[in-house]
Design a protein around this motif. Structure first.
Motif, short mmCIF file in Angstrom:
data_model
loop_
_atom_site.label_atom_id
_atom_site.label_comp_id
_atom_site.label_asym_id
_atom_site.label_seq_id
_atom_site.Cartn_x
_atom_site.Cartn_y
_atom_site.Cartn_z
N MET A 99 56.71 -83.46 -96.81
CA MET A 99 56.66 -84.12 -95.51
C MET A 99 55.89 -85.44 -95.60
O MET A 99 56.32 -86.47 -95.06
CB MET A 99 56.01 -83.20 -94.47
CG MET A 99 56.85 -82.00 -94.10
SD MET A 99 55.95 -80.93 -92.92
CE MET A 99 57.20 -79.67 -92.59
N GLU A 100 54.76 -85.41 -96.30
CA GLU A 100 53.94 -86.62 -96.41
C GLU A 100 54.64 -87.71 -97.21
O GLU A 100 54.39 -88.90 -96.97
CB GLU A 100 52.60 -86.26 -97.07
CG GLU A 100 51.72 -85.39 -96.19
CD GLU A 100 50.47 -84.91 -96.89
OE1 GLU A 100 49.49 -84.58 -96.19
OE2 GLU A 100 50.48 -84.83 -98.14
N ASN B 10 57.85 -88.19 -97.15
CA ASN B 10 59.10 -88.56 -96.46
C ASN B 10 58.82 -88.77 -94.97
O ASN B 10 59.28 -88.02 -94.11
CB ASN B 10 60.15 -87.46 -96.66
CG ASN B 10 60.63 -87.37 -98.09
OD1 ASN B 10 61.52 -88.09 -98.50
ND2 ASN B 10 60.02 -86.47 -98.86
N LEU B 11 58.06 -89.81 -94.69
CA LEU B 11 57.74 -90.14 -93.30
C LEU B 11 58.80 -91.05 -92.69
O LEU B 11 59.23 -90.85 -91.56
CB LEU B 11 56.36 -90.81 -93.23
CG LEU B 11 55.14 -89.97 -93.62
CD1 LEU B 11 53.88 -90.82 -93.56
CD2 LEU B 11 55.01 -88.76 -92.70
N GLU B 12 59.19 -92.08 -93.43
CA GLU B 12 60.12 -93.07 -92.88
C GLU B 12 61.49 -92.47 -92.63
O GLU B 12 62.15 -92.80 -91.63
CB GLU B 12 60.22 -94.27 -93.81
CG GLU B 12 61.00 -95.43 -93.20
CD GLU B 12 60.88 -96.70 -94.03
OE1 GLU B 12 61.52 -97.70 -93.67
OE2 GLU B 12 60.13 -96.69 -95.04
N PRO C 102 62.55 -88.80 -92.32
CA PRO C 102 62.16 -87.38 -92.34
C PRO C 102 63.29 -86.47 -92.80
O PRO C 102 64.47 -86.71 -92.51
CB PRO C 102 61.79 -87.10 -90.87
CG PRO C 102 61.49 -88.44 -90.28
CD PRO C 102 62.39 -89.40 -90.98
N TYR D 259 55.39 -81.48 -88.67
CA TYR D 259 56.00 -82.74 -89.13
C TYR D 259 55.86 -83.83 -88.07
O TYR D 259 55.52 -84.99 -88.37
CB TYR D 259 57.47 -82.49 -89.46
CG TYR D 259 58.05 -83.33 -90.57
CD1 TYR D 259 57.37 -84.43 -91.11
CD2 TYR D 259 59.31 -83.03 -91.09
CE1 TYR D 259 57.93 -85.18 -92.13
CE2 TYR D 259 59.87 -83.77 -92.13
CZ TYR D 259 59.17 -84.84 -92.64
OH TYR D 259 59.72 -85.59 -93.66
N LEU E 77 52.22 -84.93 -87.92
CA LEU E 77 51.92 -85.72 -89.11
C LEU E 77 52.41 -87.15 -88.93
O LEU E 77 51.68 -88.12 -89.20
CB LEU E 77 52.59 -85.08 -90.33
CG LEU E 77 52.56 -85.90 -91.63
CD1 LEU E 77 51.13 -86.08 -92.13
CD2 LEU E 77 53.43 -85.24 -92.69
N ARG E 78 53.64 -87.32 -88.47
CA ARG E 78 54.21 -88.65 -88.30
C ARG E 78 53.48 -89.43 -87.20
O ARG E 78 53.21 -90.64 -87.36
CB ARG E 78 55.70 -88.54 -88.00
CG ARG E 78 56.50 -88.03 -89.21
CD ARG E 78 57.83 -87.43 -88.81
NE ARG E 78 58.61 -88.35 -87.99
CZ ARG E 78 59.48 -87.98 -87.06
NH1 ARG E 78 59.70 -86.68 -86.82
NH2 ARG E 78 60.15 -88.87 -86.38
N GLU F 23 50.04 -90.51 -88.63
CA GLU F 23 50.14 -91.63 -89.57
C GLU F 23 50.52 -92.92 -88.86
O GLU F 23 50.06 -94.00 -89.23
CB GLU F 23 51.14 -91.29 -90.68
CG GLU F 23 50.68 -90.18 -91.61
CD GLU F 23 49.33 -90.45 -92.23
OE1 GLU F 23 49.05 -91.60 -92.61
OE2 GLU F 23 48.52 -89.50 -92.33
N CYS G 171 57.27 -94.45 -89.62
CA CYS G 171 56.96 -93.02 -89.56
C CYS G 171 58.14 -92.20 -89.01
O CYS G 171 57.95 -91.09 -88.50
CB CYS G 171 55.71 -92.80 -88.73
SG CYS G 171 54.23 -93.51 -89.52
N GLY G 172 59.34 -92.77 -89.12
CA GLY G 172 60.54 -92.00 -88.85
C GLY G 172 61.00 -91.92 -87.42
O GLY G 172 61.85 -91.09 -87.08
#
Length: 337
Positions: free
Chosen positions: A243-244, A246-248, A250, A283, A286-287, A290, A309-310
Motif C-alpha cells: 500500500m505504501e 502504491n499511493l499514486e 492504488p 488504505y 494512509l493516502r 500522506e 496520493c491516488g
C-alpha cells in the motif's frame, strides 16, 4: 473549524496528531531533570531528550526539562561536546521534578563522591522517579537506591555492579522499568525509556505520536490499541508495504490479495484481527495521511497532493479530508511557508 465527522482508526490517529490543536488536552506538564556527569554519553542523552522535545512540538507544554551539573556550568560529554547545565543543584525547583535521570558514560569516573550519593538519597525521599542512562545505574546502586530493584547498565559494568550492589537485580536488558526506577544501558534503550515515561505521564496517544514521528518504520508495523507493543505478522506487513509503495495508483483488493497469495477474506481477517480496521479504510487513511504531510511540508498544490496520493477527483479528496480533519485541505497549515 468544524469537528470531524469521521475518526481515524487507532493505527492512524497518532500519525495525524502532529500540530493538531484539537487533540491538545489540559494537564500538568511532566518535569524531567538530567544530571550530567563528566564524560556522560551524549548519544544516550540526546536520544532521551529528543523524545521530550518532540512531545512538546506535538503537544506544547507537555514536558519541562532541566539539565543539572555539579558546578552549574558546561559539562563535557563523551564526544568532546560540552552541554550547559541550565539549573543549579541548589535550585528549589529540584523538589518539583517528576523524574531525575543520572547520565553516565564509558569514561565517567567510577568513584561516587559524597555530594552525589547525598543528593540521590535526598531525591529518593521525594515523590519522584529516579533513572539512569548508560551506567547511571552504577551511581544509583552505590547510593543504595537499587536494592530490591531490577536494573539495566552497560555491559562494561554489569558484573561490577552485581558485585558492588548484591541486592540489586542486574539484568542483561537494554531497558528496565521497575516501579519508580528507570534504567537504560544504550542509546536505543534511552529512547525507549522516555517513550515509556511519556506514555505514563502524558498518555499513550502522545507517546505513540512521538514514536511514529521519530521511529516511523517501527511504529507503522505495531498492532493497534492495547496490543500496540506487538509487531504485525509477515503477510500483513507485506500488505502494508504494498500500500505504501502504491499511493499514486492504488491497488484494488483483488490485486493486493494476488500479490501476497491470500484470498480477500483472509486479507480482511488480517486487518480486522490485528489492526481493528478494514484494508479499504486503512488504505484510505494512509493516502489521506500522506497527502496531508505533502501539503504541510511542501509547496505542492492541493490538487497535486491529491493526485500524488491516488485521488483522481479533487472534490472527493476534499470531502474525505474534511470528514477526518474537520476542515478542507485548502485550510491546512503550510510549514514550508
Amino acid at each position: 473549524m468544524n469537528s470531524p465527522s469521521t475518526s481515524f482508526s487507532e493505527t492512524f490517529a497518532g500519525r495525524n496528531l502532529q500540530y493538531t490543536s484539537s487533540q491538545e488536552v489540559n494537564m500538568q506538564p511532566s518535569i524531567v531533570g538530567f544530571l550530567l556527569l563528566e564524560n556522560f554519553s551524549l548519544p544516550c542523552f540526546t536520544q532521551a531528550l529528543d523524545v521530550l522535545v518532540t512531545a512538546n512540538v506535538i503537544r506544547p507544554g507537555s514536558v519541562r526539562v532541566h539539565t543539572f551539573g555539579q558546578q552549574h556550568a558546561d559539562v563535557m560529554s563523551d564526544l568532546g561536546i560540552p552541554v550547559r547545565a541550565d539549573t543549579p543543584l541548589t535550585d528549589v525547583r529540584l523538589a518539583d521534578l517528576d523524574l531525575m535521570i543520572v547520565c553516565g558514560g564509558l569514561r565517567t569516573p567510577r568513584d561516587v563522591p559524597g555530594w552525589l550519593s547525598g543528593l540521590l538519597q535526598q531525591l529518593e525521599r521525594l515523590p519522584m522517579a529516579l533513572g539512569g542512562l548508560w551506567n547511571g545505574a552504577w551511581y544509583l546502586g552505590k547510593a543504595g537506591l537499587l536494592d530490591g530493584y531490577r536494573c539495566a547498565i552497560h555491559p562494561e559494568q554489569r558484573t561490577a555492579l552485581s558485585e558492588r550492589s548484591p541486592h540489586a537485580n542486574v539484568t542483561l536488558e537494554a531497558l528496565v522499568v521497575d516501579r519508580n526506577r528507570m534504567t537504560a544501558a544504550t542509546p536505543v534503550g534511552a529512547f525507549q525509556m522516555m517513550i515509556k515515561w511519556l506514555e505514563k505521564c502524558a498518555g499513550g496517544v502522545l507517546a505513540d505520536a512521538v514514536l511514529d514521528l521519530l521511529d516511523h518504520d517501527q511504529a507503522r508495523l505495531r498492532r493497534a490499541g492495547s496490543m500496540r507493543t506487538r509487531t504485525l505478522t509477515g503477510p500483513l506487513r507485506e500488505l502494508i508495504t504494498l500500500m505504501e509503495c502504491n499511493l499514486e495508483e492504488p491497488l484494488d483488493l483483488a490485486q493486493l490479495s494476488r500479490c501476497v497469495g491470500l484470498s480477500q477474506r483472509q486479507m480482511q481477517r488480517l486487518f480486522r484481527d490485528q489492526l481493528s480496521t478494514t484494508p479499504q479504510k486503512y488504505y484510505m487513511e494512509l493516502r489521506i495521511t500522506e497527502a496531508r504531510r505533502l501539503i504541510q511540508n511542501s509547496s505542492s498544490s492541493v490538487v497535486n497532493a491529491a493526485l500524488a496520493c491516488g485521488f483522481i477527483s479533487p472534490s472527493h479528496f476534499s470531502r474525505c479530508y474534511s470528514k477526518l480533519f474537520g476542515y478542507p485541505p485548502s485550510k491546512e497549515l503550510r510549514y514550508e511557508r
